[in-house]
Design an enzyme around this catalytic site. Structure first.
Site, PDB file in Angstrom:
ATOM      1  N   SER A 338       0.804  -1.205   0.000  1.00 43.96           N
ATOM      2  CA  SER A 338       0.000   0.000   0.000  1.00 43.96           C
ATOM      3  C   SER A 338       0.847   1.268   0.000  1.00 43.96           C
ATOM      4  CB  SER A 338      -0.954  -0.041   1.194  1.00 43.96           C
ATOM      5  OG  SER A 338      -1.996   0.886   1.048  1.00 43.96           O
ATOM      6  N   ASP A 349      10.415   4.752 -10.291  1.00 37.72           N
ATOM      7  CA  ASP A 349      10.036   5.310 -11.584  1.00 37.72           C
ATOM      8  C   ASP A 349      10.845   6.545 -11.933  1.00 37.72           C
ATOM      9  OD1 ASP A 349       8.200   3.326 -11.972  1.00 37.72           O
ATOM     10  OD2 ASP A 349       6.418   4.580 -11.690  1.00 37.72           O
ATOM     11  N   LYS A 363      -0.970  -4.254  -3.142  1.00 39.15           N
ATOM     12  CA  LYS A 363      -2.229  -3.700  -2.646  1.00 39.15           C
ATOM     13  C   LYS A 363      -2.305  -2.249  -3.106  1.00 39.15           C
ATOM     14  CE  LYS A 363      -5.274  -1.834   0.247  1.00 39.15           C
ATOM     15  NZ  LYS A 363      -5.531  -0.393   0.354  1.00 39.15           N
TER      16      LYS A 363
END
Length: 475
Positions: A338, A349, A363
């Protein structure tokens, strides 16, 4: 809580009464609620259920929120079907159940079967969840979920410093007995209730530790007030080690204080940092965004998309980096979930960090917590989140750049049941660039680890000392 106990949560907390907007087809909703009133009256065995009855109002408010805000659309009659299953089960178990007990059972039945994370929060659960996000609560300090394959309770992660962590519970352990009570056949809510109790009292858990097929490990735990220290830190030579255990209201400020203290301890000679998010089950959305922002510039961090495209939100960083010019390695495993995955995905990224360890849990949905009354609430999955690259985290998780298994052989991974995943979800983009341990930490890769050594951390520290430079090490 049909699937998950205050765990693996990315939460947006809305304190105040639920104020749902009626769905487009009001007639269908009215018909479903009329049917619920009729069936409720049959179950309790007397009188009609008035639309002004506070228990009916509670149920109707919750159902309307599901119809307008849940990430997936639902037929109101299907929601009533789910509610009646819970209501009738409660009446069978306790023929003298009160109207309030029947209503809460109906809410449990409806909400607990929507997805693994939505649930009705009765007074105890509502208080517990709010205490947890504030950083202190009573219990064992264990994050758990239902293991559908075995019917047992699976440990997602023990909380740092908790009775569960001190007793040696591991991610992936299956709880087969609570004291002498067999877990199989219980729902998660009942099992969790059995594990709770007064502070200072004891409970014994019998564990099945994969891949061992039989429940052979029995541990005794003493319930305690669990104080979550969101950040722990130390210097590994001139490398900063920062352990983030959860994302609660104190996480960002504790992170900033830790970095400043280690800069001072090192005389300003830090060579890099290891950010440890292993077994961090998540927490508050705003804290995940602000922690990622502390290592990024003014770039995209995460986007959150629900049913209504007009309500999609994107979260961006601001200028400034706590460790400008220094490499960062982030440790993850299948207990990282999460909010942890938001931080890991954003730093990977944007090439700000390399990820060492194993694939994260997967999740990628947002739960909104709202009050229904003064002491009850609803936790509802209202959106999914996406990484800056556009990748969906739900079920796919975040993959490391360098896979590093722990030295103790506990390589068991826990991920969502594929049956709970969105079968129409877009696949993730191509995997990130990967290296082998030999490329980054050959001495650790080829050495004989001690039983208590931390190979992912050892590899990360070695890589920072010998291989990694600059803020764009992950490119």
């Amino acid at each position: 809580m049909a699937k998950l106990l205050a765990a693996l949560l990315l939460m947006m907390v809305a304190i105040g009464p639920a104020c749902a907007v009626a769905p487009t087809n009001r007639a269908d909703t009215t018909a479903a609620l009329d049917r619920y009133r009729v069936e409720f009256a049959k179950a309790r065995g007397f009188g009609a259920l008035s639309t002004a009855d506070r228990n009916y109002v509670l149920f109707a408010d919750a159902m309307r929120r599901v119809l307008t805000e849940h990430v997936k659309p639902y037929d109101p009659q299907v929601l009533v079907d789910k509610a009646l299953v819970g209501l009738n089960k409660k009446k069978t178990e306790n023929p003298r159940a009160t109207d309030r007990a029947l209503t809460e059972a109906a809410l449990d039945g409806m909400l607990g079967t929507l997805d693994p994370y939505s649930s009705f929060l009765d007074a105890e659960r509502y208080r517990y969840l709010r205490e947890q996000t504030q950083g202190e609560f009573g219990g064992l300090g264990i994050e758990v979920t239902m293991d559908e394959a075995s019917g047992l309770i699976r440990v997602v992660s023990p909380i740092d410093g908790s009775p569960a962590a001190r007793a040696g519970l591991r991610s992936g352990d299956l709880i087969a007995k609570i004291d002498e009570l067999v877990v199989k056949g219980l729902n998660l809510q009942d099992a969790v209730a059995r594990m709770r109790g007064p502070v200072g009292s004891s409970v014994a858990l019998t564990l099945r530790r994969p891949p061992t097929p039989d429940a052979t490990t029995r541990v005794s735990l003493t319930r305690a007030i669990v104080k979550i220290h969101p950040v722990r830190y130390r210097l590994e030579g001139e490398v900063a080690y920062i352990r983030i255990a959860t994302f609660n209201q104190q996480t960002t400020s504790a992170l900033e204080a830790a970095v400043e203290d280690m800069k001072r301890q090192s005389g300003g000679r830090l060579t890099g940092a290891v950010l440890d998010l292993r077994n961090n089950p998540g927490g508050l959305l705003d804290q995940a965004v602000s922690v990622a922002d502390r290592f990024l510039e003014a770039v995209d961090i995460v986007s959150v998309r629900g049913r209504d495209p007009d309500e999609a939100r994107s979260y961006h960083g601001t200028s400034g980096d706590l460790l400008p010019g220094l490499p960062v390695v982030l440790l993850i495993n299948s207990g990282s979930a999460s909010a942890s995955e938001i931080v890991a995905g954003a730093l990977q990224d944007h090439g700000r960090a390399l990820l060492f360890g194993s694939r994260s849990y997967g999740k990628g949905s947002v739960q909104t917590i709202s009050s229904l009354s003064s002491d009850t609430g609803i936790r509802l999955t209202t959106a999914r989140y996406f990484r800056p690259s556009g990748a969906l985290v739900d079920c796919f998780g975040v993959s490391p750049n360098i896979e590093v298994k722990p030295a103790n052989g506990n390589g068991e991974e826990t991920h969502p049941d594929p049956a709970t995943c969105d079968q129409n979800a877009p696949p993730p983009p191509p995997p990130p660039r990967v290296w082998k341990m030999d490329d980054m930490c050959p001495d650790v890769a080829n050495g004989t680890p001690k039983p208590d050594s931390d190979r992912p951390l050892d590899c990360a520290v070695a890589a920072i000392r010998t291989k990694l430079t600059g803020t764009l090490a992950g490119r």
